[in-house]
Design a protein around this motif. Structure first.
Motif, PDB file in Angstrom:
ATOM      1  N   LEU A   1       0.797  -1.218   0.000  1.00 43.49           N
ATOM      2  CA  LEU A   1       0.000   0.000   0.000  1.00 43.49           C
ATOM      3  C   LEU A   1       0.832   1.272   0.000  1.00 43.49           C
ATOM      4  O   LEU A   1       0.431   2.276  -0.603  1.00 43.49           O
ATOM      5  N   VAL A   2       1.987   1.261   0.667  1.00 45.03           N
ATOM      6  CA  VAL A   2       2.814   2.475   0.693  1.00 45.03           C
ATOM      7  C   VAL A   2       3.355   2.814  -0.694  1.00 45.03           C
ATOM      8  O   VAL A   2       3.209   3.963  -1.147  1.00 45.03           O
ATOM      9  N   PRO A   3       3.995   1.882  -1.426  1.00 45.22           N
ATOM     10  CA  PRO A   3       4.428   2.234  -2.786  1.00 45.22           C
ATOM     11  C   PRO A   3       3.277   2.651  -3.694  1.00 45.22           C
ATOM     12  O   PRO A   3       3.425   3.563  -4.516  1.00 45.22           O
ATOM     13  N   LEU A   4       2.101   2.003  -3.571  1.00 42.77           N
ATOM     14  CA  LEU A   4       0.945   2.386  -4.375  1.00 42.77           C
ATOM     15  C   LEU A   4       0.500   3.806  -4.041  1.00 42.77           C
ATOM     16  O   LEU A   4       0.230   4.613  -4.941  1.00 42.77           O
ATOM     17  N   TYR A   5       0.412   4.119  -2.757  1.00 48.87           N
ATOM     18  CA  TYR A   5      -0.018   5.447  -2.322  1.00 48.87           C
ATOM     19  C   TYR A   5       0.950   6.509  -2.836  1.00 48.87           C
ATOM     20  O   TYR A   5       0.534   7.536  -3.388  1.00 48.87           O
ATOM     21  N   VAL A   6       2.236   6.267  -2.657  1.00 53.15           N
ATOM     22  CA  VAL A   6       3.234   7.246  -3.079  1.00 53.15           C
ATOM     23  C   VAL A   6       3.226   7.409  -4.596  1.00 53.15           C
ATOM     24  O   VAL A   6       3.299   8.529  -5.115  1.00 53.15           O
ATOM     25  N   ALA A   7       3.117   6.300  -5.341  1.00 51.63           N
ATOM     26  CA  ALA A   7       3.060   6.387  -6.799  1.00 51.63           C
ATOM     27  C   ALA A   7       1.814   7.145  -7.254  1.00 51.63           C
ATOM     28  O   ALA A   7       1.847   7.876  -8.246  1.00 51.63           O
ATOM     29  N   ASP A   8       0.689   6.981  -6.541  1.00 48.14           N
ATOM     30  CA  ASP A   8      -0.548   7.691  -6.878  1.00 48.14           C
ATOM     31  C   ASP A   8      -0.454   9.184  -6.597  1.00 48.14           C
ATOM     32  O   ASP A   8      -0.968   9.998  -7.369  1.00 48.14           O
ATOM     33  N   CYS A   9       0.144   9.544  -5.468  1.00 47.77           N
ATOM     34  CA  CYS A   9       0.044  10.910  -4.953  1.00 47.77           C
ATOM     35  C   CYS A   9       1.272  11.777  -5.216  1.00 47.77           C
ATOM     36  O   CYS A   9       1.191  12.998  -5.062  1.00 47.77           O
ATOM     37  N   SER A  10       2.384  11.193  -5.584  1.00 44.43           N
ATOM     38  CA  SER A  10       3.592  11.996  -5.781  1.00 44.43           C
ATOM     39  C   SER A  10       3.597  12.654  -7.156  1.00 44.43           C
ATOM     40  O   SER A  10       3.052  12.106  -8.117  1.00 44.43           O
ATOM     41  N   PRO A  11       4.210  13.835  -7.275  1.00 38.62           N
ATOM     42  CA  PRO A  11       4.401  14.447  -8.591  1.00 38.62           C
ATOM     43  C   PRO A  11       5.257  13.535  -9.468  1.00 38.62           C
ATOM     44  O   PRO A  11       6.199  12.906  -8.978  1.00 38.62           O
ATOM     45  N   ALA A  12       4.935  13.436 -10.758  1.00 41.64           N
ATOM     46  CA  ALA A  12       5.631  12.506 -11.652  1.00 41.64           C
ATOM     47  C   ALA A  12       7.143  12.717 -11.634  1.00 41.64           C
ATOM     48  O   ALA A  12       7.919  11.764 -11.704  1.00 41.64           O
ATOM     49  N   ARG A  13       7.567  13.991 -11.514  1.00 44.93           N
ATOM     50  CA  ARG A  13       8.993  14.298 -11.564  1.00 44.93           C
ATOM     51  C   ARG A  13       9.746  13.720 -10.374  1.00 44.93           C
ATOM     52  O   ARG A  13      10.944  13.473 -10.445  1.00 44.93           O
ATOM     53  N   PHE A  14       9.052  13.532  -9.254  1.00 44.07           N
ATOM     54  CA  PHE A  14       9.711  13.061  -8.030  1.00 44.07           C
ATOM     55  C   PHE A  14       9.297  11.644  -7.651  1.00 44.07           C
ATOM     56  O   PHE A  14       9.672  11.160  -6.580  1.00 44.07           O
ATOM     57  N   ARG A  15       8.514  10.979  -8.498  1.00 41.13           N
ATOM     58  CA  ARG A  15       7.961   9.681  -8.119  1.00 41.13           C
ATOM     59  C   ARG A  15       9.048   8.645  -7.842  1.00 41.13           C
ATOM     60  O   ARG A  15       9.010   7.930  -6.839  1.00 41.13           O
TER      61      ARG A  15
END
Length: 509
Positions: free
Chosen positions: A135-149
């Protein structure tokens, strides 16, 4: 736009993603603290047996294997069931469940008067870690700006490393106690992580906007996007249109587990994610994190706790450096480089362990190689695997793809943890450091697999990655492929224009 300007405009999303990765501390701590208590005298007296030949208490290989690897069973169950929890209550809701499981697991472990309750406690903690790892990688991939993903998902691995270090630090602080506090205190310290995470989840970390829109909760998704990106109406509406467009496409081709079992778009993604996670565990990293203190004690190291502490501290710069490298040079080249280096180091360990004339110099060589292993592993093989698996888990089966790849990781992790005592210990196969030959050979095979099968996903939005998979582009052509030849305006174009306009306004301000 410069990195600094982009970061200023999107600092809220970056800060929230940074906070969510705190959950990775639980993952790391749980992997390292148990390694230390396996050699503590009070723990051996409570759960081991007296060996008259040595005059000491000891754990036999089967007990050591079962108690250590039981957490991996919980991790596997947590990973494969994460898609159901994610579907019902979301990424954020799933993290609340993981916090509750940590609480239950700690209570069982700390109060355990016998082996059965200890194992049950470790199963609950493993279940929590299994959820976190999906869930953490999914959440971060969903919510982070593409440039910093890539950097933000890589930070997940960095916090795992900090958790590993913290676990052995707590062991070092309690190892000289003669009562059960020697091992019960490290068990209880795990409560710190849910205590920190729960208030943040309640008060400022929103649910994933992608998940909310997938459930038809458009207004709640707007609220979540405002928490992530501030009050930027044009950008938020363009983001909603883009995500909704993808969701509509996903609904047309409704996903199922059967899609993962056939060689089609999602079958290919499932194969790549599962294979990549399996290759990561084939490095044998778990024999270091789960049995490091035992390993160093067996080869004659005088202060195994300090050596293990240094082992977790040394690769920290490599994890930070990897965040730059996976964005600058790409996921695939860095994974090949990291895997090659890991293979060489492990084969050297195996060679040193196969020498019949044991010397202190050889033991020091093995310790040095294990240190180098942790550096080159964390250069890419550790963090970049989580980046790639979160990126290729796109489309209608997103949560199922992540669950299958992470479940594979935990199954292979269990396999390494369960078999290591039988391969390593003198009262079993007695391979000692020669286990390096096994893991080193597997890493040679991993390099070949990555070269021929793994696509390059850096610099792409999740929507672009999904489209390229739909078009069946071969792995070697992923990097230079243009995902869409259409010149018509799209929601992504609108979002990018809104983004550029707002960044310019931020820069002028």
């Amino acid at each position: 736009m410069s990195v600094t300007t982009t970061a200023r405009a999107e600092w809220r999303a970056i800060a929230i993603c940074l906070f969510i990765t705190i959950a990775a501390f639980q993952f790391g701590f749980d992997s390292s603290y148990y390694s230390g208590i396996l050699v503590m005298e009070p723990f051996l007296r409570s759960f081991g047996h007296y060996d008259p030949s040595t005059g000491d208490y000891a754990l036999n290989p089967s007990i050591e294997s079962i108690t250590t690897s039981s957490i991996n069973i919980g991790e596997f169950l947590g990973a494969v069931s994460s898609f159901m929890i994610d579907d019902k209550i979301g990424r954020r809701g799933g993290l609340f469940v993981s916090n509750a499981c940590v609480l239950i697991g700690v209570i069982f472990q700390v109060s355990a008067p016998q082996m059965a309750l200890l194992i049950v406690g470790r199963l609950f903690l493993g279940y929590a870690v299994g959820l976190i790892s999906c869930l953490v990688p999914l959440y971060v991939a969903d919510c982070s700006p593409a440039r910093f993903r890539g950097a933000l998902v890589s930070l997940y691995q960095f916090n795992v490393g900090l958790g590993l270090l913290l676990g052995i630090l707590v062991d070092e602080a309690t190892k000289d106690r003669t009562d059960s506090g020697a091992y019960r205190i490290p068990m209880a310290v795990q409560l710190v992580f849910p205590i920190i995470l729960t208030p943040g989840l309640l008060f400022f970390a929103p649910e994933s906007p992608r998940w909310l829109l997938g459930k038809g909760k458009v207004e709640k998704a707007r609220v979540a996007l405002r928490k992530l990106y501030g009050d930027r109406p044009d950008f938020i509406e363009a983001e909603i249109r883009e995500i909704m467009q993808l969701i509509e496409e996903e609904r047309i081709s409704a996903g199922s587990w059967g899609d993962l079992l056939t060689w089609n778009i999602d079958g290919r993604k499932a194969y790549l994610g599962m294979a990549l996670q399996a290759w990561q565990q084939a490095s044998g990293v778990n024999f270091i994190t789960s049995y490091g203190v035992v390993f160093f004690t067996a080869i004659g190291t005088t202060n195994s706790f300090l050596v293990q502490m240094g082992l977790y501290l040394t690769p920290m710069p490599a994890v930070w450096f990897s965040q730059y490298c996976v964005e600058r040079f790409g996921r695939r080249p860095m994974l090949i480089l990291s895997s090659c280096a890991v293979a060489v180091v492990l084969l050297i360990v195996g060679g040193a362990g196969s020498t019949t004339d044991k010397t202190r110099a050889l033991d020091q060589t093995i310790v040095a190689m294990v240190y180098i292993f942790m550096v080159v592993f964390n250069l890419a093989l550790g963090p970049a695997v989580w980046v790639v698996t979160s990126e290729i888990s796109t489309g209608p089966n997103r949560s199922k793809l992540m669950a299958s790849s992470t479940g594979t990781s935990w199954f292979c992790s269990w396999l390494v943890t369960f078999t290591f005592p039988y391969l390593f210990n003198p009262n079993a196969d007695n391979l000692n450091a020669k286990v390096g030959f096994i893991y080193g050979s597997l890493m040679v095979a991993a390099v070949v697999w990555i070269f021929f099968f793994l696509p390059e996903t850096s610099g792409r939005t999740l929507e672009e990655i999904h489209e390229i998979f739909q078009r069946g582009v071969p792995a070697r052509k992923f990097k230079g492929y243009q995902p869409s030849e259409s010149t018509e305006p799209t929601s992504l174009d609108e979002k990018n224009m809104a983004h550029i306009t707002e960044l310019n306004s931020a820069q002028e301000a």
